[in-house]
Enzyme design. Structure first.
Site, PDB file in Angstrom:
ATOM      1  N   HIS A   7       0.822  -1.208   0.000  1.00 50.58           N
ATOM      2  CA  HIS A   7       0.000   0.000   0.000  1.00 50.58           C
ATOM      3  C   HIS A   7       0.855   1.255   0.000  1.00 50.58           C
ATOM      4  CE1 HIS A   7       0.480  -0.796   4.420  1.00 50.58           C
ATOM      5  NE2 HIS A   7       0.623   0.508   4.474  1.00 50.58           N
ATOM      6  N   HIS A  79       4.041   7.177   3.663  1.00 48.72           N
ATOM      7  CA  HIS A  79       4.962   6.044   3.493  1.00 48.72           C
ATOM      8  C   HIS A  79       4.487   5.089   2.408  1.00 48.72           C
ATOM      9  CE1 HIS A  79       2.215   4.271   6.626  1.00 48.72           C
ATOM     10  NE2 HIS A  79       2.390   3.152   5.923  1.00 48.72           N
ATOM     11  N   GLU A 130       7.695   1.095   4.931  1.00 46.00           N
ATOM     12  CA  GLU A 130       7.176   0.061   5.816  1.00 46.00           C
ATOM     13  C   GLU A 130       7.398  -1.269   5.108  1.00 46.00           C
ATOM     14  OE1 GLU A 130       2.907   0.319   6.318  1.00 46.00           O
ATOM     15  OE2 GLU A 130       2.914  -1.040   8.045  1.00 46.00           O
TER      16      GLU A 130
HETATM   17 CO    CO Z   1       1.203   1.387   6.246  1.00 42.32          CO
END
Ligand code: CO
Length: 134
Positions: A7, A79, A130
């Site tokens: 994502h 992020h 991440e």
């Molecule tokens: Co995230």
């Protein structure tokens, strides 16, 4: 080492307004809000055919995205999350190569109930990364 894009996360000052923009103007499917006190955020996921967009709103006084929103009051890309097969092996390899793993270095549980870690943006083109064990 990294696999699929899981994502892209966008920090927003108002989650409801953000969800409305994606649902209304962009015609996307948006999940119900989910509070993640451990991460200091409330999230919704925008489901796209090939990936997800995570909208993040601060939760609590110590939210890690509060400072980001101070600098970007209308919101902004926060992020990118990449999938890895083995998060501990990925972490050890990254550390060995000198990348900075944020926090204690131990994975926490992310929005999908899977272990996640964050990597310092200065080591990766100015973007907070991440990694999630998918
Ligand atoms: Co995230």
């Amino acid at each position: 080492m990294i696999g699929r894009l899981n994502h892209v996360a966008i920090a927003v000052p108002d989650l409801e307004a953000g969800a409305r923009a994606y649902e209304g103007a962009l015609g996307a499917r948006v999940s119900e809000p989910q509070a993640l006190p451990e991460h200091g955020v409330t999230v919704v996921f925008v489901e796209l055919p090939n990936t997800k967009i995570e909208l993040l709103e601060p939760l609590g006084e110590e939210s890690p995205i509060a400072g980001f929103l101070k600098k970007n009051p209308t919101g902004g890309m926060h992020h990118i999350c990449y999938e890895v097969d083995d998060i501990l092996a990925a972490r050890d390899k990254l550390k060995e190569l000198g990348a900075r793993v944020l926090g204690s270095g131990e994975p926490t549980t992310g929005a999908h109930g899977k272990p996640v870690l964050f990597l310092h943006p200065k080591d990766f083109c100015g973007t907070l990364i991440e990694i999630e064990q998918a």
